[in-house]
Design an enzyme around this catalytic site. Structure first.
Site: not given
Length: 404
Positions: A134-135, A162-163, A358, A384, A386
Protein backbone atom coordinates in the site's frame (compact mmCIF):
# COMPACT_ATOMS: atom_id res chain seq x y z
CA UNK A 1 -3.91 50.49 -1.75
CA UNK A 2 -3.79 46.74 -2.23
CA UNK A 3 -2.47 44.48 0.54
CA UNK A 4 -1.01 42.05 -1.98
CA UNK A 5 2.76 41.69 -1.67
CA UNK A 6 5.48 39.19 -2.52
CA UNK A 7 7.92 40.85 -0.13
CA UNK A 8 9.05 38.86 2.90
CA UNK A 9 8.79 40.63 6.24
CA UNK A 10 11.79 41.48 8.39
CA UNK A 11 11.44 38.46 10.69
CA UNK A 12 11.23 36.09 7.74
CA UNK A 13 14.27 37.63 6.09
CA UNK A 14 16.34 37.39 9.28
CA UNK A 15 15.44 33.75 9.83
CA UNK A 16 16.04 32.95 6.17
CA UNK A 17 19.51 34.49 6.43
CA UNK A 18 20.28 32.64 9.67
CA UNK A 19 19.23 29.27 8.23
CA UNK A 20 21.11 29.91 4.98
CA UNK A 21 24.32 30.58 6.90
CA UNK A 22 23.91 27.26 8.74
CA UNK A 23 23.22 25.50 5.44
CA UNK A 24 26.22 27.13 3.77
CA UNK A 25 28.74 26.74 6.59
CA UNK A 26 27.68 23.46 8.21
CA UNK A 27 25.32 21.44 6.03
CA UNK A 28 26.73 21.76 2.51
CA UNK A 29 30.37 21.01 3.45
CA UNK A 30 29.22 17.86 5.28
CA UNK A 31 26.85 16.68 2.55
CA UNK A 32 29.18 14.51 0.41
CA UNK A 33 30.58 12.66 3.45
CA UNK A 34 27.19 11.66 4.84
CA UNK A 35 25.86 10.85 1.38
CA UNK A 36 28.77 8.43 0.97
CA UNK A 37 28.38 6.97 4.46
CA UNK A 38 24.59 6.57 4.13
CA UNK A 39 24.22 7.18 7.84
CA UNK A 40 22.19 9.55 9.98
CA UNK A 41 24.39 12.65 10.50
CA UNK A 42 24.05 12.83 14.28
CA UNK A 43 26.80 15.45 14.73
CA UNK A 44 24.96 17.81 12.35
CA UNK A 45 21.59 17.18 14.00
CA UNK A 46 23.09 17.87 17.42
CA UNK A 47 24.70 21.06 16.13
CA UNK A 48 21.34 22.15 14.73
CA UNK A 49 19.76 21.43 18.12
CA UNK A 50 22.50 23.33 19.92
CA UNK A 51 21.92 26.51 17.92
CA UNK A 52 18.13 26.22 18.19
CA UNK A 53 17.38 25.21 14.61
CA UNK A 54 16.24 21.73 15.58
CA UNK A 55 13.89 22.45 18.46
CA UNK A 56 10.25 22.53 19.42
CA UNK A 57 10.37 26.29 19.94
CA UNK A 58 11.74 26.99 16.47
CA UNK A 59 9.33 24.65 14.68
CA UNK A 60 6.44 26.14 16.67
CA UNK A 61 7.58 29.60 15.54
CA UNK A 62 7.62 28.42 11.93
CA UNK A 63 4.15 26.89 12.04
CA UNK A 64 2.81 29.94 13.88
CA UNK A 65 3.86 32.29 11.06
CA UNK A 66 0.53 33.85 9.99
CA UNK A 67 1.60 33.93 6.33
CA UNK A 68 2.33 30.19 6.28
CA UNK A 69 5.61 30.78 4.46
CA UNK A 70 8.29 30.44 7.11
CA UNK A 71 8.51 26.64 7.18
CA UNK A 72 8.90 26.64 3.39
CA UNK A 73 11.64 29.28 3.53
CA UNK A 74 13.55 27.22 6.10
CA UNK A 75 13.23 23.99 4.13
CA UNK A 76 14.34 25.60 0.87
CA UNK A 77 17.51 26.95 2.46
CA UNK A 78 18.36 23.69 4.22
CA UNK A 79 17.79 21.61 1.07
CA UNK A 80 19.92 24.10 -0.84
CA UNK A 81 22.65 22.94 1.54
CA UNK A 82 21.95 19.19 1.35
CA UNK A 83 18.56 17.51 1.01
CA UNK A 84 19.54 14.31 2.81
CA UNK A 85 20.86 16.16 5.86
CA UNK A 86 17.86 18.52 5.74
CA UNK A 87 15.51 15.53 5.90
CA UNK A 88 17.50 14.09 8.80
CA UNK A 89 17.06 17.35 10.67
CA UNK A 90 13.47 18.09 9.72
CA UNK A 91 12.11 14.58 9.16
CA UNK A 92 10.59 14.81 12.62
CA UNK A 93 8.26 17.55 11.39
CA UNK A 94 6.26 14.95 9.45
CA UNK A 95 5.29 13.39 12.77
CA UNK A 96 4.64 16.88 14.13
CA UNK A 97 2.29 17.56 11.21
CA UNK A 98 0.52 14.26 11.90
CA UNK A 99 -0.01 15.14 15.55
CA UNK A 100 -1.01 18.72 14.80
CA UNK A 101 -3.48 17.69 12.07
CA UNK A 102 -5.20 14.90 14.01
CA UNK A 103 -4.52 15.42 17.72
CA UNK A 104 -6.42 17.17 20.48
CA UNK A 105 -4.89 20.33 22.04
CA UNK A 106 -3.78 18.21 25.00
CA UNK A 107 -2.10 15.66 22.74
CA UNK A 108 -0.41 18.38 20.74
CA UNK A 109 1.00 19.86 23.95
CA UNK A 110 2.15 16.49 25.24
CA UNK A 111 3.61 14.79 22.19
CA UNK A 112 5.09 17.44 19.90
CA UNK A 113 7.82 18.56 22.34
CA UNK A 114 8.81 14.90 22.71
CA UNK A 115 9.47 14.72 18.97
CA UNK A 116 12.52 16.97 19.46
CA UNK A 117 13.77 16.49 23.01
CA UNK A 118 16.28 19.12 24.13
CA UNK A 119 19.65 20.40 22.97
CA UNK A 120 21.28 18.12 25.56
CA UNK A 121 19.05 15.12 24.82
CA UNK A 122 18.09 15.16 21.14
CA UNK A 123 15.13 13.03 20.05
CA UNK A 124 13.80 12.06 16.62
CA UNK A 125 10.28 11.32 15.42
CA UNK A 126 8.87 9.39 12.46
CA UNK A 127 5.59 9.39 10.54
CA UNK A 128 4.44 6.23 8.80
CA UNK A 129 1.65 5.41 6.36
CA UNK A 130 3.07 3.35 3.45
CA UNK A 131 3.18 -0.43 3.56
CA UNK A 132 4.74 -3.07 1.29
CA UNK A 133 1.41 -3.48 -0.57
CA UNK A 134 0.00 0.00 0.00
CA UNK A 135 2.00 2.93 -1.35
CA UNK A 136 -0.04 5.35 -3.41
CA UNK A 137 -3.20 3.42 -2.49
CA UNK A 138 -3.42 4.37 1.19
CA UNK A 139 -6.95 2.91 1.36
CA UNK A 140 -5.39 -0.59 1.24
CA UNK A 141 -3.52 -0.52 4.54
CA UNK A 142 -3.28 -3.97 6.13
CA UNK A 143 -1.72 -2.89 9.43
CA UNK A 144 -4.32 -3.09 12.16
CA UNK A 145 -5.11 -1.37 15.42
CA UNK A 146 -7.51 -3.31 17.66
CA UNK A 147 -8.96 -1.80 20.82
CA UNK A 148 -8.67 -3.79 24.05
CA UNK A 149 -11.49 -2.23 26.05
CA UNK A 150 -10.68 -4.10 29.26
CA UNK A 151 -7.22 -2.54 29.43
CA UNK A 152 -7.96 0.67 27.48
CA UNK A 153 -5.12 -0.19 25.13
CA UNK A 154 -4.67 -0.42 21.37
CA UNK A 155 -2.89 -3.47 19.99
CA UNK A 156 -0.94 -2.69 16.81
CA UNK A 157 0.25 -5.21 14.21
CA UNK A 158 1.72 -4.80 10.74
CA UNK A 159 4.67 -3.48 8.79
CA UNK A 160 5.25 0.08 7.64
CA UNK A 161 7.79 0.82 4.95
CA UNK A 162 9.72 3.76 3.42
CA UNK A 163 9.65 5.49 6.81
CA UNK A 164 11.99 8.45 7.38
CA UNK A 165 13.69 7.87 10.76
CA UNK A 166 11.80 4.56 10.93
CA UNK A 167 12.96 2.39 13.80
CA UNK A 168 15.55 4.87 15.09
CA UNK A 169 12.95 7.47 16.08
CA UNK A 170 12.06 7.93 19.71
CA UNK A 171 8.43 8.69 18.84
CA UNK A 172 6.51 7.12 15.95
CA UNK A 173 3.24 8.47 14.57
CA UNK A 174 1.57 5.74 12.51
CA UNK A 175 -1.62 5.49 10.48
CA UNK A 176 -3.34 2.12 10.82
CA UNK A 177 -6.69 0.58 9.94
CA UNK A 178 -9.26 0.20 12.71
CA UNK A 179 -12.06 -0.91 10.39
CA UNK A 180 -10.79 -2.38 7.08
CA UNK A 181 -14.33 -2.52 5.65
CA UNK A 182 -14.36 1.29 5.46
CA UNK A 183 -11.10 1.65 3.54
CA UNK A 184 -9.37 4.99 4.14
CA UNK A 185 -12.31 6.22 6.24
CA UNK A 186 -11.63 3.42 8.70
CA UNK A 187 -8.11 4.55 9.53
CA UNK A 188 -6.70 6.48 12.48
CA UNK A 189 -3.39 7.93 13.66
CA UNK A 190 -1.57 6.64 16.73
CA UNK A 191 1.45 7.77 18.73
CA UNK A 192 3.85 5.01 19.73
CA UNK A 193 5.90 6.46 22.60
CA UNK A 194 9.58 5.86 23.20
CA UNK A 195 10.38 2.52 24.81
CA UNK A 196 7.16 0.79 23.81
CA UNK A 197 7.63 -3.01 23.46
CA UNK A 198 6.61 -4.58 20.17
CA UNK A 199 7.95 -1.95 17.74
CA UNK A 200 11.22 -2.52 15.91
CA UNK A 201 13.17 -1.57 12.83
CA UNK A 202 12.97 -3.87 9.83
CA UNK A 203 14.98 -3.49 6.66
CA UNK A 204 17.00 -0.32 6.21
CA UNK A 205 16.96 0.79 2.58
CA UNK A 206 20.03 1.72 0.53
CA UNK A 207 18.79 4.54 -1.67
CA UNK A 208 19.68 6.34 -4.89
CA UNK A 209 19.57 9.76 -3.22
CA UNK A 210 18.93 11.62 0.08
CA UNK A 211 21.26 8.98 1.51
CA UNK A 212 22.03 10.85 4.74
CA UNK A 213 18.36 10.40 5.64
CA UNK A 214 17.54 7.11 7.35
CA UNK A 215 14.74 5.19 5.61
CA UNK A 216 13.55 1.83 6.92
CA UNK A 217 10.67 -0.50 7.70
CA UNK A 218 8.88 -0.34 11.03
CA UNK A 219 7.55 -3.66 12.32
CA UNK A 220 4.68 -3.85 14.82
CA UNK A 221 4.20 -7.16 16.66
CA UNK A 222 1.45 -7.05 19.30
CA UNK A 223 2.60 -3.53 20.13
CA UNK A 224 0.41 -2.21 22.95
CA UNK A 225 -0.10 1.50 23.53
CA UNK A 226 -2.39 3.34 25.98
CA UNK A 227 -5.81 4.43 24.74
CA UNK A 228 -4.78 8.07 25.02
CA UNK A 229 -2.28 7.50 22.19
CA UNK A 230 -5.11 7.49 19.62
CA UNK A 231 -4.87 10.95 18.07
CA UNK A 232 -8.15 12.80 18.33
CA UNK A 233 -9.52 10.46 20.98
CA UNK A 234 -11.84 7.45 20.82
CA UNK A 235 -15.11 9.39 21.04
CA UNK A 236 -14.23 11.33 17.90
CA UNK A 237 -13.12 8.13 16.14
CA UNK A 238 -16.32 6.27 17.06
CA UNK A 239 -18.42 9.16 15.79
CA UNK A 240 -16.49 9.28 12.50
CA UNK A 241 -16.75 5.52 11.99
CA UNK A 242 -20.50 5.59 12.67
CA UNK A 243 -21.00 8.33 10.08
CA UNK A 244 -18.94 6.39 7.55
CA UNK A 245 -20.99 3.23 8.11
CA UNK A 246 -24.17 5.24 7.52
CA UNK A 247 -22.73 6.51 4.24
CA UNK A 248 -22.47 10.06 5.51
CA UNK A 249 -19.63 12.44 4.76
CA UNK A 250 -16.70 12.28 7.18
CA UNK A 251 -13.76 14.56 7.92
CA UNK A 252 -10.49 14.25 6.01
CA UNK A 253 -8.83 10.86 6.51
CA UNK A 254 -5.85 10.65 8.87
CA UNK A 255 -3.13 10.25 6.24
CA UNK A 256 -4.46 12.92 3.88
CA UNK A 257 -4.71 15.52 6.63
CA UNK A 258 -0.96 15.19 7.17
CA UNK A 259 -0.07 15.18 3.47
CA UNK A 260 -2.15 18.31 2.82
CA UNK A 261 -0.10 20.14 5.44
CA UNK A 262 3.26 18.83 4.25
CA UNK A 263 3.11 18.98 0.45
CA UNK A 264 4.11 22.66 0.10
CA UNK A 265 6.98 22.02 2.53
CA UNK A 266 8.16 19.08 0.43
CA UNK A 267 7.85 21.28 -2.65
CA UNK A 268 10.07 23.87 -0.95
CA UNK A 269 12.76 21.22 -0.45
CA UNK A 270 12.67 20.45 -4.16
CA UNK A 271 12.98 24.17 -4.92
CA UNK A 272 16.09 24.28 -2.73
CA UNK A 273 17.74 21.48 -4.70
CA UNK A 274 16.86 23.07 -8.04
CA UNK A 275 18.16 26.44 -6.91
CA UNK A 276 21.45 24.93 -5.77
CA UNK A 277 21.94 23.23 -9.14
CA UNK A 278 20.99 26.34 -11.11
CA UNK A 279 23.36 28.59 -9.15
CA UNK A 280 26.24 26.14 -9.47
CA UNK A 281 25.68 25.68 -13.21
CA UNK A 282 25.44 29.45 -13.72
CA UNK A 283 28.75 30.10 -12.00
CA UNK A 284 30.38 27.21 -13.85
CA UNK A 285 29.14 28.49 -17.21
CA UNK A 286 30.63 31.92 -16.53
CA UNK A 287 34.04 30.45 -15.71
CA UNK A 288 34.31 27.49 -18.08
CA UNK A 289 35.92 28.43 -21.39
CA UNK A 290 35.65 26.53 -24.65
CA UNK A 291 36.70 27.77 -28.09
CA UNK A 292 38.17 30.89 -26.52
CA UNK A 293 35.13 32.15 -24.61
CA UNK A 294 32.96 31.39 -21.58
CA UNK A 295 30.35 28.78 -22.45
CA UNK A 296 27.55 31.05 -21.16
CA UNK A 297 28.18 33.24 -24.21
CA UNK A 298 26.65 30.46 -26.31
CA UNK A 299 22.86 30.72 -26.66
CA UNK A 300 22.45 26.97 -26.13
CA UNK A 301 23.84 27.34 -22.60
CA UNK A 302 22.45 30.80 -21.81
CA UNK A 303 18.91 29.87 -22.83
CA UNK A 304 19.11 26.65 -20.83
CA UNK A 305 20.06 28.65 -17.72
CA UNK A 306 17.28 31.15 -18.39
CA UNK A 307 14.75 28.33 -18.45
CA UNK A 308 16.23 26.78 -15.28
CA UNK A 309 15.84 30.08 -13.44
CA UNK A 310 12.34 30.74 -14.78
CA UNK A 311 10.96 27.31 -13.91
CA UNK A 312 12.52 27.31 -10.44
CA UNK A 313 11.02 30.72 -9.65
CA UNK A 314 7.65 29.47 -10.92
CA UNK A 315 7.95 26.42 -8.65
CA UNK A 316 8.65 28.66 -5.66
CA UNK A 317 5.61 30.80 -6.42
CA UNK A 318 3.37 27.71 -6.50
CA UNK A 319 4.87 26.54 -3.21
CA UNK A 320 4.40 29.92 -1.56
CA UNK A 321 0.82 30.20 -2.79
CA UNK A 322 -0.08 26.81 -1.35
CA UNK A 323 1.72 27.53 1.93
CA UNK A 324 0.01 30.92 2.20
CA UNK A 325 -3.41 29.36 1.52
CA UNK A 326 -2.82 26.71 4.19
CA UNK A 327 -1.45 29.25 6.66
CA UNK A 328 -4.39 31.60 6.21
CA UNK A 329 -7.01 28.87 6.45
CA UNK A 330 -8.05 28.77 2.81
CA UNK A 331 -9.22 25.48 1.35
CA UNK A 332 -7.37 23.92 -1.56
CA UNK A 333 -10.20 24.07 -4.10
CA UNK A 334 -8.09 23.09 -7.11
CA UNK A 335 -5.42 20.87 -5.62
CA UNK A 336 -3.06 23.77 -4.99
CA UNK A 337 -0.98 21.78 -2.49
CA UNK A 338 -0.54 18.98 -4.99
CA UNK A 339 0.28 21.48 -7.74
CA UNK A 340 3.13 22.90 -5.68
CA UNK A 341 4.67 19.54 -4.85
CA UNK A 342 4.19 18.14 -8.36
CA UNK A 343 5.69 21.07 -10.24
CA UNK A 344 8.55 21.66 -7.81
CA UNK A 345 9.51 17.96 -7.75
CA UNK A 346 9.52 17.50 -11.51
CA UNK A 347 11.34 20.79 -11.97
CA UNK A 348 14.10 19.72 -9.57
CA UNK A 349 14.70 16.57 -11.62
CA UNK A 350 14.80 18.58 -14.84
CA UNK A 351 16.98 21.42 -13.53
CA UNK A 352 19.56 19.09 -12.00
CA UNK A 353 19.72 17.16 -15.27
CA UNK A 354 20.33 20.40 -17.18
CA UNK A 355 23.07 21.29 -14.69
CA UNK A 356 24.79 17.98 -15.43
CA UNK A 357 24.53 18.70 -19.15
CA UNK A 358 26.09 22.14 -18.71
CA UNK A 359 29.02 20.68 -16.76
CA UNK A 360 29.42 17.87 -19.28
CA UNK A 361 31.65 15.07 -18.06
CA UNK A 362 32.37 16.94 -14.85
CA UNK A 363 28.67 16.86 -14.03
CA UNK A 364 28.69 13.07 -14.13
CA UNK A 365 31.38 12.53 -11.50
CA UNK A 366 31.18 12.83 -7.72
CA UNK A 367 33.91 15.44 -7.60
CA UNK A 368 31.17 17.92 -8.52
CA UNK A 369 27.92 18.24 -6.53
CA UNK A 370 25.38 18.29 -9.36
CA UNK A 371 25.57 14.49 -9.67
CA UNK A 372 24.36 14.11 -6.08
CA UNK A 373 21.71 16.81 -6.47
CA UNK A 374 20.27 14.92 -9.44
CA UNK A 375 20.12 11.71 -7.39
CA UNK A 376 18.53 13.59 -4.48
CA UNK A 377 15.92 15.25 -6.68
CA UNK A 378 14.27 12.10 -8.04
CA UNK A 379 12.54 11.15 -4.79
CA UNK A 380 10.49 14.35 -4.99
CA UNK A 381 8.47 12.83 -7.84
CA UNK A 382 7.79 9.74 -5.71
CA UNK A 383 7.39 10.25 -1.96
CA UNK A 384 4.50 12.10 -0.29
CA UNK A 385 2.44 11.08 -3.32
CA UNK A 386 3.86 10.28 -6.76
CA UNK A 387 3.55 12.71 -9.65
CA UNK A 388 0.77 10.51 -11.00
CA UNK A 389 -1.15 10.72 -7.72
CA UNK A 390 -0.72 14.51 -7.61
CA UNK A 391 -2.19 14.77 -11.12
CA UNK A 392 -5.07 12.57 -9.98
CA UNK A 393 -5.73 14.85 -7.00
CA UNK A 394 -5.63 17.96 -9.19
CA UNK A 395 -7.83 16.50 -11.93
CA UNK A 396 -10.43 15.37 -9.40
CA UNK A 397 -10.39 18.80 -7.75
CA UNK A 398 -10.83 20.80 -10.94
CA UNK A 399 -13.44 18.50 -12.48
CA UNK A 400 -15.47 17.36 -9.50
CA UNK A 401 -15.35 13.87 -11.06
CA UNK A 402 -13.89 10.80 -9.37
CA UNK A 403 -11.25 10.04 -12.00
CA UNK A 404 -9.50 6.67 -11.69
Amino acid sequence: MSDFSLTLNEDQLQIQKWVHEFAENVVRPAGPEWDEREETPWPIIKEAAKNGLYSFDFIAQCFADPTGLLMCLVNEEMSWGDAGIALSIFGSTLAVAGIFSNGTPEQIGEWIPQCFGTADDVKLAAFGVSEPDAGSDVSSLKSRAVYDEAKDEWVLNGTKTWITNGGIANTHVLVLSVDPSLGSRGQASFVVPEGTPGISQGQKFKKMGIRASHTAEVVLADCRIPGRCLLGGKDKLDERLARAKEGKRTSTQAAMATFEASRPIVGAQAVGIARAAYEYALNYAKERKQFGRAIIENQAIAFKLADMKMHTDAARLLVHRAAWMAGTGQKFENGEGSMSKLYAGENAVWVTEQAIQILGGYGYVRDYPVEQWHRDSKIYTIFEGTSEVQRLVISRAISGIHIN
